[in-house]
Scaffold this motif. Structure first.
Motif, mmCIF file in Angstrom:
data_model
loop_
_atom_site.group_PDB
_atom_site.id
_atom_site.type_symbol
_atom_site.label_atom_id
_atom_site.label_comp_id
_atom_site.label_asym_id
_atom_site.label_seq_id
_atom_site.Cartn_x
_atom_site.Cartn_y
_atom_site.Cartn_z
ATOM 1 N N LEU A 23 -10.884 -11.132 7.998
ATOM 2 C CA LEU A 23 -10.424 -11.853 6.810
ATOM 3 C C LEU A 23 -10.194 -10.888 5.652
ATOM 4 O O LEU A 23 -9.158 -10.943 4.984
ATOM 5 C CB LEU A 23 -11.438 -12.931 6.409
ATOM 6 N N ILE A 24 -11.146 -9.991 5.438
ATOM 7 C CA ILE A 24 -11.026 -9.014 4.353
ATOM 8 C C ILE A 24 -9.823 -8.107 4.591
ATOM 9 O O ILE A 24 -9.034 -7.841 3.679
ATOM 10 C CB ILE A 24 -12.326 -8.189 4.207
ATOM 11 N N ARG A 55 -7.097 -8.749 6.336
ATOM 12 C CA ARG A 55 -5.862 -9.524 6.129
ATOM 13 C C ARG A 55 -5.573 -9.694 4.649
ATOM 14 O O ARG A 55 -4.425 -9.574 4.214
ATOM 15 C CB ARG A 55 -5.966 -10.894 6.807
ATOM 16 N N ARG A 56 -6.606 -9.974 3.871
ATOM 17 C CA ARG A 56 -6.412 -10.126 2.422
ATOM 18 C C ARG A 56 -5.945 -8.821 1.789
ATOM 19 O O ARG A 56 -5.023 -8.823 0.972
ATOM 20 C CB ARG A 56 -7.711 -10.591 1.760
ATOM 21 N N SER A 113 -2.350 -8.098 2.671
ATOM 22 C CA SER A 113 -1.467 -9.001 1.934
ATOM 23 C C SER A 113 -1.308 -8.539 0.482
ATOM 24 O O SER A 113 -0.199 -8.558 -0.065
ATOM 25 C CB SER A 113 -2.036 -10.414 1.984
ATOM 26 N N ILE A 114 -2.392 -8.119 -0.130
ATOM 27 C CA ILE A 114 -2.343 -7.634 -1.508
ATOM 28 C C ILE A 114 -1.467 -6.395 -1.601
ATOM 29 O O ILE A 114 -0.621 -6.277 -2.489
ATOM 30 C CB ILE A 114 -3.768 -7.351 -2.032
ATOM 31 N N CYS A 153 -17.049 -9.960 0.421
ATOM 32 C CA CYS A 153 -16.805 -11.292 0.991
ATOM 33 C C CYS A 153 -16.977 -12.403 -0.048
ATOM 34 O O CYS A 153 -16.439 -13.497 0.114
ATOM 35 C CB CYS A 153 -17.745 -11.560 2.152
ATOM 36 N N SER A 185 -12.937 -14.101 -4.258
ATOM 37 C CA SER A 185 -11.765 -14.874 -3.854
ATOM 38 C C SER A 185 -10.577 -13.922 -3.749
ATOM 39 O O SER A 185 -10.654 -12.752 -4.150
ATOM 40 C CB SER A 185 -11.463 -15.964 -4.882
ATOM 41 N N TYR A 186 -9.475 -14.435 -3.224
ATOM 42 C CA TYR A 186 -8.269 -13.619 -3.068
ATOM 43 C C TYR A 186 -7.799 -13.084 -4.418
ATOM 44 O O TYR A 186 -7.465 -11.912 -4.552
ATOM 45 C CB TYR A 186 -7.167 -14.451 -2.405
ATOM 46 N N LEU A 224 -10.082 -10.377 -5.762
ATOM 47 C CA LEU A 224 -9.865 -9.158 -4.982
ATOM 48 C C LEU A 224 -8.592 -8.448 -5.437
ATOM 49 O O LEU A 224 -8.568 -7.232 -5.619
ATOM 50 C CB LEU A 224 -9.793 -9.517 -3.502
ATOM 51 N N LYS A 225 -7.538 -9.232 -5.656
ATOM 52 C CA LYS A 225 -6.266 -8.666 -6.109
ATOM 53 C C LYS A 225 -6.412 -8.040 -7.495
ATOM 54 O O LYS A 225 -5.893 -6.945 -7.753
ATOM 55 C CB LYS A 225 -5.194 -9.752 -6.127
#
Length: 118
Positions: A59-60, A62-63, A66-67, A90, A93-94, A97-98
């Protein structure tokens, strides 16, 4: 998804960048970057077992991919990058993180439109 030609995949590239690269640190991640003459610049992602089981680690990753893909045009293209996740990532949130990733790039002058490119 980040194109294959934009990914660091070989262990020797990671080891070389760990030895020779510059490091930017924040609470939940750090970025290792190294100038390169090859185009396009490439990205590697490291998420250790300390983060959690495979589902959380993936998950991390992939995030983070994506960023990077969203910010590709604003990141300085003269460097290769490794993004390393730390414990506690973890909980973000997305969007958090961004924001942290953007702040880290800005701190190091690694944004393409910054005057302080390192």
């Amino acid at each position: 998804m980040l194109e294959k030609k934009r990914r660091l995949t070989k262990n020797r590239y990671f080891q070389y960048m760990y030895k020779k690269g510059n490091k930017l640190n924040s609470n939940h991640m750090y970025i290792i970057y190294l100038p390169t003459k090859y185009r396009p610049n490439r990205y590697g992602f490291v998420v250790t077992n300390k983060i959690g089981k495979a589902v959380k680690r993936n998950l991390i990753k992939r995030r983070l991919r994506s960023i990077v893909e969203e910010m590709l045009s604003s990141i300085n293209s003269s460097n290769n990058y490794i993004v390393v996740a730390k414990e506690g990532i973890c909980d973000l949130s997305y969007l958090e993180l961004k924001k942290e990733f953007h702040t880290l790039l800005k701190k190091g002058g690694l944004l393409a439109n910054d005057k302080k490119n390192i």
